[in-house]
Design a protein around this motif. Structure first.
Motif, PDB file in Angstrom:
ATOM      1  N   LEU A   1       0.826  -1.209   0.000  1.00  0.00           N
ATOM      2  CA  LEU A   1       0.000   0.000   0.000  1.00  0.00           C
ATOM      3  C   LEU A   1       0.861   1.260   0.000  1.00  0.00           C
ATOM      4  CD1 LEU A   1      -2.627  -1.089   2.700  1.00  0.00           C
ATOM      5  CD2 LEU A   1      -2.859  -1.216   0.204  1.00  0.00           C
ATOM      6  N   ARG A   2       0.398   2.259  -0.696  1.00  0.00           N
ATOM      7  CA  ARG A   2       1.070   3.556  -0.695  1.00  0.00           C
ATOM      8  C   ARG A   2       0.718   4.294   0.594  1.00  0.00           C
ATOM      9  NH1 ARG A   2       0.197   8.231  -5.330  1.00  0.00           N
ATOM     10  NH2 ARG A   2       1.671   9.748  -4.468  1.00  0.00           N
ATOM     11  N   LEU A   3       1.694   4.979   1.182  1.00  0.00           N
ATOM     12  CA  LEU A   3       1.470   5.693   2.438  1.00  0.00           C
ATOM     13  C   LEU A   3       0.944   7.099   2.178  1.00  0.00           C
ATOM     14  CD1 LEU A   3       4.648   4.727   4.513  1.00  0.00           C
ATOM     15  CD2 LEU A   3       2.361   3.711   4.626  1.00  0.00           C
ATOM     16  N   HIS A   4      -0.085   7.479   2.899  1.00  0.00           N
ATOM     17  CA  HIS A   4      -0.613   8.850   2.848  1.00  0.00           C
ATOM     18  C   HIS A   4       0.366   9.779   3.569  1.00  0.00           C
ATOM     19  CE1 HIS A   4      -3.332  12.250   3.534  1.00  0.00           C
ATOM     20  NE2 HIS A   4      -4.106  11.744   2.583  1.00  0.00           N
ATOM     21  N   PRO A   5       0.503  11.045   3.140  1.00  0.00           N
ATOM     22  CA  PRO A   5       1.401  11.972   3.849  1.00  0.00           C
ATOM     23  C   PRO A   5       1.126  12.080   5.345  1.00  0.00           C
ATOM     24  CG  PRO A   5       0.715  12.928   1.761  1.00  0.00           C
ATOM     25  CD  PRO A   5      -0.061  11.665   1.918  1.00  0.00           C
ATOM     26  N   LEU A   6      -0.108  11.795   5.766  1.00  0.00           N
ATOM     27  CA  LEU A   6      -0.422  11.865   7.194  1.00  0.00           C
ATOM     28  C   LEU A   6       0.340  10.817   7.999  1.00  0.00           C
ATOM     29  CD1 LEU A   6      -4.276  12.518   7.088  1.00  0.00           C
ATOM     30  CD2 LEU A   6      -2.533  14.054   8.038  1.00  0.00           C
ATOM     31  N   VAL A   7       0.767   9.723   7.346  1.00  0.00           N
ATOM     32  CA  VAL A   7       1.536   8.704   8.065  1.00  0.00           C
ATOM     33  C   VAL A   7       2.858   9.294   8.541  1.00  0.00           C
ATOM     34  CG1 VAL A   7       2.753   6.511   7.852  1.00  0.00           C
ATOM     35  CG2 VAL A   7       0.482   6.771   6.853  1.00  0.00           C
ATOM     36  N   ARG A   8       3.592   9.931   7.641  1.00  0.00           N
ATOM     37  CA  ARG A   8       4.853  10.550   8.039  1.00  0.00           C
ATOM     38  C   ARG A   8       4.628  11.620   9.093  1.00  0.00           C
ATOM     39  NH1 ARG A   8       9.160   9.540   4.295  1.00  0.00           N
ATOM     40  NH2 ARG A   8       8.453   8.321   2.501  1.00  0.00           N
ATOM     41  N   GLN A   9       3.591  12.396   8.920  1.00  0.00           N
ATOM     42  CA  GLN A   9       3.302  13.443   9.904  1.00  0.00           C
ATOM     43  C   GLN A   9       3.128  12.844  11.300  1.00  0.00           C
ATOM     44  OE1 GLN A   9      -0.665  14.894  10.744  1.00  0.00           O
ATOM     45  NE2 GLN A   9      -0.072  16.903   9.926  1.00  0.00           N
ATOM     46  N   GLN A  10       2.331  11.789  11.388  1.00  0.00           N
ATOM     47  CA  GLN A  10       2.055  11.202  12.695  1.00  0.00           C
ATOM     48  C   GLN A  10       3.268  10.468  13.269  1.00  0.00           C
ATOM     49  OE1 GLN A  10      -0.915  11.547  14.635  1.00  0.00           O
ATOM     50  NE2 GLN A  10      -0.917  13.215  13.127  1.00  0.00           N
ATOM     51  N   LEU A  11       4.064   9.846  12.416  1.00  0.00           N
ATOM     52  CA  LEU A  11       5.268   9.178  12.909  1.00  0.00           C
ATOM     53  C   LEU A  11       6.250  10.198  13.477  1.00  0.00           C
ATOM     54  CD1 LEU A  11       5.985   6.492  10.144  1.00  0.00           C
ATOM     55  CD2 LEU A  11       4.782   6.195  12.307  1.00  0.00           C
ATOM     56  N   ILE A  12       6.396  11.320  12.797  1.00  0.00           N
ATOM     57  CA  ILE A  12       7.304  12.363  13.289  1.00  0.00           C
ATOM     58  C   ILE A  12       6.797  12.915  14.621  1.00  0.00           C
ATOM     59  CG2 ILE A  12       8.120  14.714  12.832  1.00  0.00           C
ATOM     60  CD1 ILE A  12       8.168  13.925   9.826  1.00  0.00           C
ATOM     61  N   ARG A  13       5.507  13.142  14.711  1.00  0.00           N
ATOM     62  CA  ARG A  13       4.960  13.724  15.937  1.00  0.00           C
ATOM     63  C   ARG A  13       4.982  12.745  17.110  1.00  0.00           C
ATOM     64  NH1 ARG A  13       0.007  17.718  13.847  1.00  0.00           N
ATOM     65  NH2 ARG A  13       1.384  19.538  13.745  1.00  0.00           N
ATOM     66  N   HIS A  14       5.126  11.477  16.819  1.00  0.00           N
ATOM     67  CA  HIS A  14       5.143  10.478  17.899  1.00  0.00           C
ATOM     68  C   HIS A  14       6.481   9.742  17.958  1.00  0.00           C
ATOM     69  CE1 HIS A  14       0.758  11.016  17.217  1.00  0.00           C
ATOM     70  NE2 HIS A  14       0.694  10.862  18.522  1.00  0.00           N
ATOM     71  N   GLU A  15       7.548  10.366  17.456  1.00  0.00           N
ATOM     72  CA  GLU A  15       8.831   9.661  17.424  1.00  0.00           C
ATOM     73  C   GLU A  15       9.319   9.280  18.818  1.00  0.00           C
ATOM     74  OE1 GLU A  15      12.480  11.768  16.571  1.00  0.00           O
ATOM     75  OE2 GLU A  15      11.423  13.666  16.503  1.00  0.00           O
ATOM     76  N   ARG A  16       9.086  10.134  19.802  1.00  0.00           N
ATOM     77  CA  ARG A  16       9.583   9.830  21.153  1.00  0.00           C
ATOM     78  C   ARG A  16       8.884   8.618  21.755  1.00  0.00           C
ATOM     79  NH1 ARG A  16      13.181  12.887  23.202  1.00  0.00           N
ATOM     80  NH2 ARG A  16      12.797  12.077  25.296  1.00  0.00           N
ATOM     81  N   GLN A  17       7.657   8.357  21.297  1.00  0.00           N
ATOM     82  CA  GLN A  17       6.986   7.156  21.784  1.00  0.00           C
ATOM     83  C   GLN A  17       7.685   5.892  21.278  1.00  0.00           C
ATOM     84  OE1 GLN A  17       5.114  10.036  21.063  1.00  0.00           O
ATOM     85  NE2 GLN A  17       5.031  10.115  23.303  1.00  0.00           N
TER      86      GLN A  17
END
Length: 934
Positions: free
Chosen positions: A409-425
């Motif tokens: 599956l192709r990743l939506h740009p929101l995936v990268r956004q959410q991964l970056i915002r939750h990197e510390r988790q």
């Protein structure tokens, strides 16, 4: 004592107006006198701004704003002066606007000043005269002015036709003139939502094209601060997107932009906004330093600029890391942060502008998987749900990626956004075996078809590694990885930061396995499908440089890191040991192939003793190729591929029980027998054949294949018939990117040096050499050379020149030293290269060969270096048996197998010290010549 100079915008404008009034009043001053007043005003305040900036009393963003304010005052005062001269001071019929970067209220010292003269239709002769007066006046002041004269309708039409014009007008800011005309333009220019969305998509495409033009990777070690990936233009693009999508309505109302517009749009967290402000100021500071140092608009952070800018910004050495590397790591981390901000903000802007589409309907089975990872399908792309639980259950992030991998599956740009915002988790994932196993599977994914890549699907381990690294999850999961993110080496050999190089190596490995390089490296493609420890190879490739920047031997330190890092990724004990061994020895094959005589049995036997198993040899061979190909596109060539393939074959033969040291005589006889049979088939007499077979010593027969032996035989026999004192043969071998030059001449001291000097004058680089003295006293020397572009000499003109120069040198008709000196004048290194220090080093080793002393020479490369070094060796009464030459950017590594005049190794300590001192003198002179050149 001089009066203090104020850099306040109103004070600077008042100072200029006062000077004009004191000279006789605005409108009554002669043009030349006015130019003098303006020039002194600019010089006085430019100097003060520079002084405050360079003494760190004014930040970069403040300096850029002050320079813009100074220019505002100059243009407004000049326009008033001109309009008064034309009797139109009270009711100007046109408006002067700042556009582009200057319109945004920021200006670098030598940047263009972009102006829009906004007029009414039709354009009157009087207005034309005023505009021309202003432009010529500014040019006479030495300012770089870009300009356009348009009506409101003309601006709107130009903006509709050209994205660049539309972008520059988005920052239009009134400096002087008709306010009504400016406001009319602003009312018509404000876009609707559909137009704003189109504009944003066009800016995204434009950015992608710009990144390709300036290198798609922000971690190239000589970045463009303004236009390169992660540079100022990317932040400005976010400003324009935010302005288009969110307002403010009309044109730019701001006098300056101390902070990026997008930091106050409400779409970023407080922490993200602070990071953006720091990046904004840092990049502006670097850019202004570049302008002041270069004395012009130079946006490239080249090697010679890096230590200067870093020093001015206060970066000094810390521990084992020099100041310039600390500064550049800060730069690369900032560029990475800009890229991450882009990935966070762009989906938020589009969501604010257009809203999120309704989720796509999916099958029951996929729906269950999506629900388990808080995912949904949006417009055919996998996206996280708005109410995802990544904060409290970070394992769902990894499960989401695994779902994308398994289903393609192709990743939506929101995936990268959410991964970056939750990197510390991601830190919590260290204790989650299921998550770490998934990460290992992602990193080791086989490279997929090109169709998948064209559709934007992550289709290889390198793609997933890049995603995990960019979003910060890989560093959170593996703390050792975060230590190499943005880490650079201050040299011309490595063109990527360590983290990006490692991911590039993973990409090359995937391409080898897929067969994309089968034509270039067929052996590697075959071996990639024979390995049993595929996962260990992929992880070793990713982390082979994990300990760079820590001081000490990064291979040894990295092998220790691997022992605790691999279990964290779910590798078993055997895989962990294999990865640790590969990291420890990842330079072994390349250093041996390019710096040692692989015809020396001791070299091969030592390698076999270290490697011990065919599987390890296969793994190490593939890792070596991936590592070299990922360093620099110019590093790899057919000659190096040939050497690596040859050393692999010979070590594999030993590991399979095919060679032993005591078989040396048997191998010599076999080589002679093959040559004898071939020469007999070619019709040569037995007497001539036996004469040739008795000329060469064992080292000669083991150093070449049968075809070469037969070619040499014809060369020797024809030379004897012609009674020729010198015979030269040049054979291009394009498949190996080399030309083989064979020289038959009477042996004498300094022969190697004379030949090397002639080849240097011809512009040839010697990559390998074999020196053989025959039993009749003749020397049969073979050189493998490349042209300045790393290819073979092939044309008749090139080959004739090589032949002529070698012949002239050996006949004493060529002043080699003088010609090399001339060559170095024409090929002097640029400032960017001279900034890099290459410490001279000489290592003399009596353990690497049974019959020879091995001298390894490290120093700054230049034309004629090999000639000078071999001349020094010859003057020390040493005989060179073979030479192996490698360059790493501007660093040359030359290795010589030598013996004394009695055919023995060097064993006397005083003699060894004298040889080392003589060669070091040459290297120091070489470094001095390079630094003082040009």
């Amino acid at each position: 004592m001089r009066d203090p100079i104020s850099t306040n915008a109103n004070d600077m404008r008042h100072h200029l107006a006062t000077a004009m009034t004191a000279a006789g009043g605005v409108g009554e001053i002669a043009r030349e006198e006015a130019i003098g007043i303006f020039r002194r005003h600019l010089g006085r305040h430019y100097g003060e701004i520079r002084r405050l900036f360079e003494t760190r009393k004014m930040k970069g963003i403040a300096a850029a704003g002050t320079l813009a304010a100074l220019t505002d005052g100059v243009i407004a005062t000049l326009a008033q002066f001109v309009s008064t001269k034309h009797g139109a001071a009270d009711s100007p019929s046109f408006c002067i606007c700042a556009t582009g970067g200057y319109g945004a209220g920021l200006l670098a010292p030598f940047s263009d000043i972009d102006l829009l003269f906004l007029t009414v239709d039709p354009l009157t002769p009087d207005v034309t005269a005023q505009i021309e007066y202003i432009l010529y006046f500014l040019w006479d002041l030495g300012l770089r002015v870009g300009h356009a004269t348009r009506s409101v309708e003309g601006c709107l039409q130009a903006a509709a036709d050209d994205l660049t014009i539309r972008t520059t007008l988005l920052d239009a800011r009134r400096l002087w003139g008709s306010r009504a005309l400016y406001e009319e333009f602003g009312q018509h220019f404000n876009p609707d939502r559909a137009a704003a969305a189109t504009f944003i998509r066009e800016k995204m495409n434009e950015r992608e094209m710009r990144h390709l033009r300036f290198s798609a990777n922000p971690h190239m070690v000589e970045p463009n601060v303004k236009e390169g990936p992660g540079g100022l233009r990317d932040l400005q693009t976010l400003n324009w997107m935010c302005r288009a999508a969110l307002g403010p309505s009309g044109l730019n109302p701001a006098a300056t932009q101390d902070d990026p517009v997008f930091t106050s749009c409400g779409l970023l967290t407080a922490q993200e906004a602070n990071r953006a402000r720091r990046a904004w100021n840092f990049l502006w500071t670097v850019r202004i330093h570049l302008h002041y140092i270069a004395g012009r608009a130079d946006e490239r952070l080249l090697f010679d600029m890096q230590p200067v800018v870093g020093g001015r910004m206060g970066y000094t050495g810390h521990g084992r890391q020099v100041g310039v590397e600390r500064f550049m790591r800060h730069y690369f981390l900032t560029a990475r942060e800009v890229s991450r901000l882009t990935q966070v903000l762009e989906p938020a802007i589009m969501g604010h502008l257009l809203g999120l589409p309704a989720p796509d309907p999916v099958g029951e089975r996929l729906a269950e998987e999506l629900d388990a990872c808080d995912g949904q399908m949006l417009e055919g792309q996998l996206a996280p749900k708005p109410d995802n639980r990544f904060e409290t259950e970070p394992g769902r992030m990894i499960a989401l990626l695994d779902c994308a991998r398994r289903h393609g599956l192709r990743l939506h740009p929101l995936v990268r956004q959410q991964l970056i915002r939750h990197e510390r988790q991601g830190i919590a994932l260290r204790a989650d075996p299921a998550a770490t196993r998934i990460v290992a599977s992602l990193l080791c994914q086989p490279t997929g078809a090109e169709e998948a890549e064209d559709r934007g699907i992550l289709s290889s381990g390198a793609d997933w590694a890049a995603l995990l690294s960019e979003t910060g999850l890989l560093g959170a999961l593996l703390p050792d990885w975060s230590r190499i993110v943005g880490q650079m080496q201050f040299d011309t050999y490595h063109i990527y930061t360590v983290d990006v190089h490692s991911i590039e190596a993973l990409k090359v490995l995937g391409l080898i396995e897929q067969g994309k390089m089968a034509d270039e490296i067929p052996l590697a493609y075959t071996l990639a499908h024979d390995i049993q420890s595929r996962r260990a190879l992929y992880i070793a490739t990713l982390i082979h440089d994990i300990a760079k920047g820590r001081g000490g031997d990064h291979s040894e330190l990295g092998s220790e890191v691997a022992l605790h890092l691999c279990p964290a990724l779910g590798l078993d004990m055997e895989e962990t040991e294999t990865v640790s061994w590969l990291v420890l020895h990842h330079l072994l094959l390349s250093q041996t192939a390019f710096r040692r005589d692989i015809d020396d049995p001791r070299t091969i036997l030592d390698l076999a003793d270290t490697i011990q198993s065919p599987e390890r040899l296969r793994l190490l061979f593939l890792l070596t190729i991936a590592d070299m190909r990922a360093v620099n596109p110019t590093v790899w060539n057919a000659w190096k591929a040939t050497l690596l393939r040859e050393i692999y074959t010979r070590v594999a033969e030993v590991l399979e029980g095919g060679m032993a040291a005591e078989e040396r005589d048997v191998r010599v006889e076999r080589a002679k027998e093959l040559a004898r049979d071939g020469l007999l088939r070619q019709g040569l007499s037995k007497e001539k054949i036996e004469h040739f077979l008795n000329l060469g010593y064992a080292g000669y027969w083991l150093g070449f294949d049968a075809d070469t032996h037969m070619r040499h035989a014809r060369l020797v026999i024809e030379s004897d018939i012609d009674n020729a004192p010198l015979t030269i043969e040049a054979l291009p071998i394009p498949s190996r990117d080399v030309t083989e030059i064979t020289i038959l001449s009477a042996d004498h001291p300094g022969l190697f040096s004379r030949i090397a000097g002639a080849l240097a004058v011809a512009g040839a680089s010697i990559v390998d050499a074999r020196i053989h003295t025959l039993s009749d006293g003749m020397a049969l020397d073979t050189f493998w050379v490349q042209d300045p572009f790393g290819s073979a000499f092939e044309t008749p003109q090139q080959l004739t020149r090589l032949h002529t120069l070698v012949e002239q040198s050996l006949a004493g008709k060529l002043n080699v030293d003088r010609e090399i000196e001339r060559a170095n004048i024409h090929r002097h290194p640029g400032r960017r290269v001279r900034a890099i220090h290459v410490p001279p080093r000489v290592v003399i080793d009596n353990n690497a060969s049974d019959r020879h002393t091995v001298i390894e020479v490290n120093g700054r490369d230049r034309a004629g270096l090999l000639h000078d070094v071999t001349q020094a060796i010859s003057e020390q009464s040493l005989q060179i048996a073979s030479a192996h030459v490698t360059t790493y950017g501007i660093r040359a590594v030359d290795v010589f197998y030598v013996r004394d005049l009695f055919g023995l190794k060097l064993t006397d300590d005083k003699r060894i010290a004298a040889v080392r001192a003589a060669i070091l003198d040459v290297l120091r002179e070489s470094d001095s010549l390079a630094v003082s050149a040009a």
